[in-house]
Motif scaffolding. Sequence first.
Motif, PDB file in Angstrom:
ATOM      1  N   TYR A   1       5.494  24.328-131.584  1.00  0.00           N
ATOM      2  CA  TYR A   1       5.098  23.438-130.477  1.00  0.00           C
ATOM      3  C   TYR A   1       3.855  23.968-129.779  1.00  0.00           C
ATOM      4  N   GLN A   2       3.847  25.247-129.414  1.00  0.00           N
ATOM      5  CA  GLN A   2       2.708  25.804-128.688  1.00  0.00           C
ATOM      6  C   GLN A   2       1.441  25.782-129.528  1.00  0.00           C
ATOM      7  N   GLU A   3       1.575  26.075-130.810  1.00  0.00           N
ATOM      8  CA  GLU A   3       0.421  26.043-131.703  1.00  0.00           C
ATOM      9  C   GLU A   3      -0.193  24.642-131.743  1.00  0.00           C
ATOM     10  N   ASN A   4       0.635  23.626-131.825  1.00  0.00           N
ATOM     11  CA  ASN A   4       0.143  22.249-131.931  1.00  0.00           C
ATOM     12  C   ASN A   4      -0.367  21.702-130.608  1.00  0.00           C
ATOM     13  N   PHE A   5       0.284  22.107-129.493  1.00  0.00           N
ATOM     14  CA  PHE A   5      -0.065  21.517-128.196  1.00  0.00           C
ATOM     15  C   PHE A   5      -1.187  22.243-127.474  1.00  0.00           C
ATOM     16  N   LYS A   6      -1.406  23.511-127.771  1.00  0.00           N
ATOM     17  CA  LYS A   6      -2.364  24.314-127.004  1.00  0.00           C
ATOM     18  C   LYS A   6      -3.732  23.649-126.832  1.00  0.00           C
ATOM     19  N   PRO A   7      -4.311  23.001-127.846  1.00  0.00           N
ATOM     20  CA  PRO A   7      -5.622  22.358-127.644  1.00  0.00           C
ATOM     21  C   PRO A   7      -5.589  21.222-126.618  1.00  0.00           C
ATOM     22  N   TYR A   8      -4.389  20.724-126.300  1.00  0.00           N
ATOM     23  CA  TYR A   8      -4.251  19.582-125.386  1.00  0.00           C
ATOM     24  C   TYR A   8      -3.646  19.977-124.047  1.00  0.00           C
ATOM     25  N   LEU A   9      -3.487  21.275-123.814  1.00  0.00           N
ATOM     26  CA  LEU A   9      -2.823  21.753-122.602  1.00  0.00           C
ATOM     27  C   LEU A   9      -3.627  21.408-121.357  1.00  0.00           C
TER      28      LEU A   9
END
Length: 217
Positions: free
Chosen positions: A78-86
């Motif tokens: 989850y963090q890997e996928n969401f980090k660019p959109y945080l």
Amino acid sequence: MQQQKAFLFDLNGTIIDDMRFHIEAWHKILNDLGATNSIEETKLQCYGKNEELLERTFPKRFSKEEMQQLAIKKEMKYQENFKPYLKLIEGLDIFLEDAYKAKIKMAIGSAAIMYNINFVLDGLQLHKFFEAIVSADDVKESKPNPETFLSCAEKLNVLPADCIVFEDSPKGVEAAARAGMKALVITTMHTEDEFYGDNIIGFVKDYRGNLFTQLIN
């Protein structure tokens, strides 16, 4: 409405709009393990602690240690996928600053583990706003049990009736009601018709406009 003494925030879908990423991460992991859930069915299971979700899907299949390992695997994905959109939900940066300047006590009450909560607080530099944090690790029973929000109120030394809960899920709103608290619904994940309860004071898509002024007047 009288000025409230505390604002209690859920995290996922309420401070950040990330629930799609949680659902997609769980969907892949659960189906890799043998489930046949659709995305919509997975969405309905995305509440409470990670271990509770796994137990609902695969009753008595995994040990506690195995569930913890699967949960960490999911959170890392989850963090890997969401980090660019945080980023914060629109308008929340100004809302938090206004509440902070007005000395409104604030807390986070979430079914997320601290690994995910710190991912958000560190990544967006939000620590100064929240006097208390109650995570999945801090309660015996997660939402819709009221323990999370009651623990927030206790940590902030305020009465439940003096709190407004910011939530994006029906289970969270139910938890607020059972805690004796009002709830403002953020419609990032669910539509208005999915909610019920006379503790709901309104529905908003984000925090823009004069929301803070409306809540304290």
